[in-house]
Enzyme design. Structure first.
Site, PDB file in Angstrom:
ATOM      1  N   TYR A   1      10.489  -7.825 -10.984  1.00 25.87           N
ATOM      2  CA  TYR A   1      11.678  -7.382 -10.251  1.00 25.87           C
ATOM      3  C   TYR A   1      12.919  -7.268 -11.128  1.00 25.87           C
ATOM      4  CZ  TYR A   1       9.083  -8.064  -5.942  1.00 25.87           C
ATOM      5  OH  TYR A   1       8.160  -7.945  -4.942  1.00 25.87           O
TER       6      TYR A   1
ATOM      7  N   ASN B   1       4.015  -9.395 -11.019  1.00 31.88           N
ATOM      8  CA  ASN B   1       5.079  -9.067 -10.067  1.00 31.88           C
ATOM      9  C   ASN B   1       6.376  -9.019 -10.863  1.00 31.88           C
ATOM     10  OD1 ASN B   1       2.981  -9.410  -8.316  1.00 31.88           O
ATOM     11  ND2 ASN B   1       3.896 -11.076  -7.154  1.00 31.88           N
TER      12      ASN B   1
ATOM     13  N   HIS C   1      -0.472 -16.706  -0.323  1.00 31.18           N
ATOM     14  CA  HIS C   1       0.887 -16.178  -0.479  1.00 31.18           C
ATOM     15  C   HIS C   1       1.816 -17.083   0.335  1.00 31.18           C
ATOM     16  CE1 HIS C   1       3.300 -12.338  -1.512  1.00 31.18           C
ATOM     17  NE2 HIS C   1       4.170 -13.215  -1.050  1.00 31.18           N
TER      18      HIS C   1
ATOM     19  N   GLU D   1       3.386  -6.259  -7.666  1.00 32.68           N
ATOM     20  CA  GLU D   1       4.607  -6.113  -6.866  1.00 32.68           C
ATOM     21  C   GLU D   1       5.701  -5.530  -7.750  1.00 32.68           C
ATOM     22  OE1 GLU D   1       6.152  -9.528  -4.800  1.00 32.68           O
ATOM     23  OE2 GLU D   1       4.142 -10.148  -4.155  1.00 32.68           O
TER      24      GLU D   1
ATOM     25  N   GLU E   1       2.351 -15.644  -7.242  1.00 31.21           N
ATOM     26  CA  GLU E   1       3.577 -16.226  -7.777  1.00 31.21           C
ATOM     27  C   GLU E   1       3.571 -17.753  -7.689  1.00 31.21           C
ATOM     28  OE1 GLU E   1       6.902 -14.259  -5.921  1.00 31.21           O
ATOM     29  OE2 GLU E   1       6.360 -12.312  -6.745  1.00 31.21           O
TER      30      GLU E   1
ATOM     31  N   ARG F   1      -2.633  -4.140  -0.901  1.00 33.94           N
ATOM     32  CA  ARG F   1      -2.648  -5.571  -1.199  1.00 33.94           C
ATOM     33  C   ARG F   1      -2.013  -6.308  -0.028  1.00 33.94           C
ATOM     34  NH1 ARG F   1       1.238  -9.037  -4.541  1.00 33.94           N
ATOM     35  NH2 ARG F   1       0.049 -10.963  -4.576  1.00 33.94           N
TER      36      ARG F   1
HETATM   37  O1  IFM Z   1       9.100 -10.853  -0.530  1.00 33.37           O
HETATM   38  C1  IFM Z   1       8.755 -11.391  -1.763  1.00 33.37           C
HETATM   39  C2  IFM Z   1       7.269 -11.591  -1.870  1.00 33.37           C
HETATM   40  O2  IFM Z   1       6.785 -12.377  -0.838  1.00 33.37           O
HETATM   41  C3  IFM Z   1       6.923 -12.259  -3.175  1.00 33.37           C
HETATM   42  N1  IFM Z   1       7.522 -11.573  -4.293  1.00 33.37           N
HETATM   43  C4  IFM Z   1       8.908 -11.215  -4.214  1.00 33.37           C
HETATM   44  C5  IFM Z   1       9.198 -10.503  -2.903  1.00 33.37           C
HETATM   45  C6  IFM Z   1      10.697 -10.136  -2.811  1.00 33.37           C
HETATM   46  O3  IFM Z   1      11.479 -11.280  -2.861  1.00 33.37           O
END
Ligand code: IFM
Length: 491
Positions: A321, A319, A146, A394, A191, A102
């Site tokens: 985290y 995505n 992006h 992500e 995002e 990606r």
């Molecule tokens: O680096 C970023 C990415 O560009 C978008 N999602 C989160 C990642 C980590 O912060």
């Protein structure tokens, strides 16, 4: 690291976290056949070459040059020079055994001013990249936006302007016309929450504006741009499979009380449902519309917009985290105020919302680690929304790390993070969640936005002074997972 064959990838052995790939046990937690094993990057974070082959300026070029906006005054001017080294980077992907990659396409490379005819040299770069991936047997998975908006469009008002949605669809059509014959899977916007709220509310990201009402309009126009682009792309190549990538969080109330639960509802609404509901149901959540009434969001939404946005995705990118724990009680101490929605603001009216640290371990970004949150996000989507194929587009962990004396990067924490999140993803699949693939963020260390080069997310370490790439332990571990098609049982 040796390159695994396709058969190795499906039936081979794999490592325990951090161990060498050659002596690993067979996977017990096997992912479904055809599961995509990928890694992700984005144009401004890796390409460099900002002045080459007709590329125009983006909002991040401008933002990086604004004193105080990016740590150490870092810029993406050179980044990791992927523009010139992409063939070596594709070779690295082959060594890892990735089945999908990606990456994002830089809008200002394709349309230097954000509109008008495409710049052929810009399109040619991506054609070369796509062809190199296809030759290596790696599925190209481009993202069209992006975060690198052409500066000329920001000068005309940026995403809060409705016209930007149609400029985006026009740009998407050009890229899709050039690559749609060889690329099947597409992501429109990455995002949109970050673009809207970090770009136009907190000002932490480019273009650095702090205008809450504009941020909400930006959110709508990103979704409208997505939906309009999907229509244009489907008309050109009906076989394309198109989605958006949203950053989702598990949002938990700090306590059982009504105030905390309402705070969690508000944040879940702004963070998750503001994007999920229009994309998957074709409507905005009524409670969020009521929460933000003072910002006149409704006036941005015109007749027909939600039909354009709604049910437009063939797949949804997630995505993931970290988690948020939220309180509605201003007396609560230990608050981690890390959101544009913290404290009293137009988002929460006269009510208080605070983000609470729970004491869980954190990554180098200070983000709490909770793989269970990924499981909750996936199963909630499956339970509450119409069915759609899901991809984790992500997932990863950023640290401030450097090689040891022997040159190796022993990133045990990243291996543990990825291992735990893949286990959570596997559990969700066994419960019926249609999760079809997983992309580590990121393939390479790169430019981490307002953090500059201080935080590293890569499977592959990059020495920024020489551009030398060295796979970290996590790269060897991930290659083993891919070869095995899964993870060993831990019990
Ligand atoms: O680096 C970023 C990415 O560009 C978008 N999602 C989160 C990642 C980590 O912060």
């Amino acid at each position: 690291m040796t390159s695994p064959t396709q058969s190795d990838r499906q039936h081979g052995e794999q490592t325990a976290p951090g161990a060498d790939t050659d002596t690993a046990p067979t996977a017990a937690l096997v992912f479904p056949a055809g599961f995509r094993w990928g890694a992700a990057t984005a144009a401004y974070q890796i390409e460099g070459a900002v002045d080459e082959d007709g590329r125009g300026p983006s909002i991040w070029d401008t933002f990086c040059r604004t004193p105080g906006k990016v740590l150490n005054g870092d810029t993406g001017d050179v980044a990791v020079d992927h523009y010139h080294r992409f063939r070596d980077d594709v070779a690295l992907m082959s060594e890892l055994g990735l089945t999908a990659y990606r990456f994002s396409i830089s809008w200002p490379r394709v349309q230097p001013d954000g509109s008008g005819p495409p710049n052929q040299a810009g399109l040619d770069f991506y054609r070369r990249l796509v062809d190199a991936l296809l030759e290596a047997g790696i599925e190209p998975w481009p993202t069209l936006y992006h975060w690198d908006l052409p500066q000329a469009l920001e000068d005309a008002g940026g995403w809060p302007e409705r016209d930007t949605a149609f400029r985006f669809a026009d740009y998407a059509g050009h890229v899709h016309a050039a690559l749609g014959d060889r690329v099947t899977r597409w992501t429109t916007v990455n995002e949109p929450w970050c673009t809207a709220f970090l770009g136009y509310a907190s000002g932490e990201h480019a273009p650095g504006r702090r205008e809450p009402a504009a941020a909400l309009r930006a959110a709508h126009h990103l979704l409208l741009g997505h939906g309009t682009a999907v229509r244009a792309m489907r008309a050109q190549h009906p076989g394309s499979r198109i989605g958006a990538a949203v950053n989702l969080y598990a949002v938990d109330p700090a306590g059982d009380g009504e105030r905390d639960r309402d705070a969690a509802r508000r944040i879940d609404g702004l963070q998750n449902r503001l994007f999920l509901d229009p994309l998957l149901r074709g409507s905005y959540p009524a409670d969020v519309l009521a929460d933000v009434e003072s910002l006149d969001f409704a006036s941005a939404v015109r007749d027909g917009d939600l039909e354009t946005i709604g049910r437009s995705v063939d797949q949804l990118g997630i995505n993931y985290y970290s988690v948020f724990t939220v309180t509605g009680d201003p007396e609560v101490t230990g608050q981690a105020a890390s959101s544009p929605f913290s404290t009293h603001s137009p988002w929460v009216g006269s009510d208080f919302v605070g983000f609470v640290g729970t004491g869980r371990p954190v990554t180098g970004m200070g983000w709490e680690i909770d793989a269970g949150g990924l499981h909750r996000v996936l199963t909630r989507l499956h339970r509450e929304y119409p069915p759609v194929d899901l991809y984790i587009t992500e997932n990863g962990a950023g640290y401030d790390e450097s090689p040891g004396a022997d040159g190796a990067v022993r990133d045990t924490s990243r291996v543990e993070y990825l291992d735990a999140h893949l286990r959570a993803a596997h559990a969700a699949i066994t419960e019926g969640v249609p999760l079809r693939g997983y992309f580590v963020w990121s393939l390479l260390d790169n430019f981490e936005w307002s953090w500059g080069y201080s935080k590293r997310f890569g499977l592959v370490h990059v020495d920024y002074s020489t551009q030398r790439r060295v796979p970290k332990d996590s790269a060897r571990w991930y290659a083993g997972v891919i070869r095995a098609g899964g993870l060993p049982d831990r019990s």
